[in-house]
Design a protein around this motif. Structure first.
Motif, PDB file in Angstrom:
ATOM      1  N   HIS A  88      -5.069   5.844 -10.585  1.00 18.36           N
ATOM      2  CA  HIS A  88      -6.273   6.487 -10.053  1.00 18.36           C
ATOM      3  C   HIS A  88      -6.541   6.186  -8.581  1.00 18.36           C
ATOM      4  CE1 HIS A  88      -7.495   2.542 -11.650  1.00 18.36           C
ATOM      5  NE2 HIS A  88      -8.353   2.531 -10.662  1.00 18.36           N
ATOM      6  N   THR A  89      -5.565   5.640  -7.859  1.00 14.83           N
ATOM      7  CA  THR A  89      -5.766   5.380  -6.431  1.00 14.83           C
ATOM      8  C   THR A  89      -4.800   6.216  -5.590  1.00 14.83           C
ATOM      9  OG1 THR A  89      -4.229   3.508  -6.480  1.00 14.83           O
ATOM     10  CG2 THR A  89      -6.564   3.020  -6.843  1.00 14.83           C
ATOM     11  N   PHE A  90      -5.104   6.315  -4.307  1.00 18.55           N
ATOM     12  CA  PHE A  90      -4.280   7.079  -3.375  1.00 18.55           C
ATOM     13  C   PHE A  90      -4.053   6.232  -2.125  1.00 18.55           C
ATOM     14  CE2 PHE A  90      -6.078  10.140  -6.191  1.00 18.55           C
ATOM     15  CZ  PHE A  90      -5.160  11.178  -6.264  1.00 18.55           C
ATOM     16  N   HIS A  91      -2.863   6.374  -1.521  1.00 27.81           N
ATOM     17  CA  HIS A  91      -2.556   5.570  -0.343  1.00 27.81           C
ATOM     18  C   HIS A  91      -1.504   6.293   0.488  1.00 27.81           C
ATOM     19  CE1 HIS A  91      -2.076   2.062   2.165  1.00 27.81           C
ATOM     20  NE2 HIS A  91      -2.861   1.338   1.391  1.00 27.81           N
ATOM     21  N   ALA A  92      -1.646   6.237   1.815  1.00 27.07           N
ATOM     22  CA  ALA A  92      -0.642   6.838   2.699  1.00 27.07           C
ATOM     23  C   ALA A  92       0.634   5.996   2.657  1.00 27.07           C
ATOM     24  CB  ALA A  92      -1.177   6.910   4.126  1.00 27.07           C
ATOM     25  N   ILE A  93       1.792   6.675   2.731  1.00 28.54           N
ATOM     26  CA  ILE A  93       3.081   5.978   2.671  1.00 28.54           C
ATOM     27  C   ILE A  93       4.019   6.501   3.753  1.00 28.54           C
ATOM     28  CG2 ILE A  93       2.941   5.590   0.155  1.00 28.54           C
ATOM     29  CD1 ILE A  93       5.140   7.949   0.090  1.00 28.54           C
ATOM     30  N   CYS A  94       5.088   5.745   3.993  1.00 34.43           N
ATOM     31  CA  CYS A  94       6.189   6.242   4.827  1.00 34.43           C
ATOM     32  C   CYS A  94       7.059   7.134   3.942  1.00 34.43           C
ATOM     33  CB  CYS A  94       7.022   5.071   5.357  1.00 34.43           C
ATOM     34  SG  CYS A  94       8.617   5.572   6.066  1.00 34.43           S
ATOM     35  N   PRO A  95       7.338   8.378   4.336  1.00 28.49           N
ATOM     36  CA  PRO A  95       8.125   9.267   3.472  1.00 28.49           C
ATOM     37  C   PRO A  95       9.577   8.814   3.309  1.00 28.49           C
ATOM     38  CG  PRO A  95       7.826  10.258   5.628  1.00 28.49           C
ATOM     39  CD  PRO A  95       6.964   9.023   5.606  1.00 28.49           C
TER      40      PRO A  95
END
Length: 427
Positions: free
Chosen positions: A398-405
């Motif tokens: 249920h969480t969201f986070h920016a990542i390196c693709p």
């Protein structure tokens, strides 16, 4: 993987050379190839091309009770069907019939023959274990299916769940399911299929859209409270399951980027990225302290540390050669994650080797590599770094986070990326 094989050459869907290409699916976290290499149906990118013979299906007859016809549809291995178990006493079976105008492609964890593209859980840095323990997969064996129109404009639509070896999809009692106003059934898979369509396409002007959940029948819903909640979200009538260039598909364990054939024709090639690397090295950047010349290794050695490897302080972006001084020892932190003090500006932060982003499909433009993701150190163009830094990807239930693709490591810092500061040669 870095030779210009047919898979790497962007082609227009109207190209006369080879089969019509609808688009490609690219696995996030793969910087050009899977950590253990691309093998068969398990690889870092998968091209969807027009089949010699259409294999698409579409819904037809609905059996609202356990009739002999419903039982026959389930047992017939030549008949596609979806079974919705409402209770022990009632199962609704929807027969699917052949559609000569579409091609179907199936994605999932299963290695059975109905799966065209086998996907596995992706962890930061290509790991397959956490603390020595094998990861329990959360990806469905038959996760989703993509239906492509065989004729222009070759539109592609995504649906949750895929047909198994018996050509059936079973939604058990615990799965979220419901009857629609027209009498048809619909439902959601256990961990769901989430999709995000970017605004303004996939280019330097792109902006992230909202994450939605796609149902078994291809309807669009707002997200559930948690990934596997039995309570569905609100239906979003004004949006569709039609994939667009840059759409992201999250299967709860791996995330795929959809690139249309048209979009890929405007994307930098591996050849172009190699030319940018050579141009960067031709500038002979130097370590401002050791004065030794730095150079990015060739794309074929993208994971091998080189003695000329550029390193950078992620807090400020100053690029150096490797050195072992300036660290503050902390036994609880691994050596490569030690904080260091930059000798140029005294800022403290991670000190990491820089790696070129080699997966061309992740780039929103063809500009030179000037920025690095924080803290992993993967290098790409400014607009590409800015775009991925603002996309919240599903993380956990249920969480969201920016990542390196390129490595799917969680981003940190104020913006998730840093502009690199190279020292030019003094001579």
């Amino acid at each position: 993987m870095f030779s210009l094989s047919q898979d790497n050459i962007p082609t227009s869907p109207t190209s006369n050379k080879g089969p019509v290409k609808y688009g490609e699916l690219i696995v996030l976290g793969c910087n050009g190839s899977l950590p253990n290499g691309d093998k068969g149906r398990r690889k870092s990118r998968f091209a969807l091309c027009r089949r010699n013979k259409a294999n698409g299906v579409k819904p037809s007859t609905v059996h609202s009770s356990c009739t002999p016809q419903a039982a026959k549809a389930i047992s017939n291995k030549e008949q596609h069907s979806i079974s919705y178990t409402l209770s022990r006493a009632q199962t609704v079976v929807v027969e699917y019939t052949h559609d000569c105008n579409t091609d179907m492609f199936q994605i999932g964890r299963s290695t059975e023959t109905p799966i065209d593209f086998v996907v596995t859980d992706m962890l930061p840095g290509g790991q397959d274990q956490v603390d020595g323990q094998a990861v329990q997969s959360t990806i469905s064996r038959f996760a989703c299916r993509i239906i492509c129109q065989r004729n222009p404009p070759y539109s592609a639509r995504i649906y949750a769940a895929g047909f198994d070896s018996s050509k059936n999809i079973f939604l058990g009692e615990k799965a979220a399911k419901w009857r629609m106003q027209d009498g048809q059934m619909d439902g959601l898979t256990t961990n769901g299929v989430l999709v995000m369509h970017p605004h303004h396409g996939f280019n330097q002007d792109s902006k992230p859209g909202l994450w939605r959940e796609i149902s078994v029948c291809g309807n669009v819903f707002t997200l559930r409270e948690t990934r596997s909640s039995q309570q569905r979200g609100r239906m979003v009538d004004c949006e569709s399951n039609k994939l667009m260039d840059g759409s992201l598909i999250d299967l709860c364990g791996t995330t795929l980027l959809w690139r249309t054939a048209e979009g890929l024709s405007h994307t930098p090639t591996v050849k172009h990225l190699e030319a940018l690397r050579q141009e960067l090295n031709a500038g002979r950047p130097q370590c401002p302290v050791g004065f030794n010349t730095l150079a990015f290794p060739s794309l074929s050695r993208k994971d091998v540390l080189d003695e000329k490897q550029p390193w950078a302080y992620m807090s400020c972006g100053h690029v150096h050669g490797y050195h072992s001084w300036g660290g503050r020892r902390n036994p609880e932190v691994e050596a490569e994650c030690q904080e260091r003090e930059c000798p140029m500006c005294r800022s403290r932060g991670p000190y990491v080797p820089l790696w070129l982003g080699c997966e061309a499909g992740f780039y929103v433009d063809a500009e030179p590599p000037t920025h690095a993701f924080v803290p992993c150190g993967h290098v790409c163009s400014e607009k590409t770094a800015a775009y991925w830094s603002q996309i919240p990807l599903p993380h956990g239930t249920h969480t969201f986070h920016a990542i390196c693709p390129f490595c799917i490591q969680l981003l940190s810092g104020e913006s998730g990326c840093v502009r690199l500061i190279f020292q030019s040669p003094l001579d």
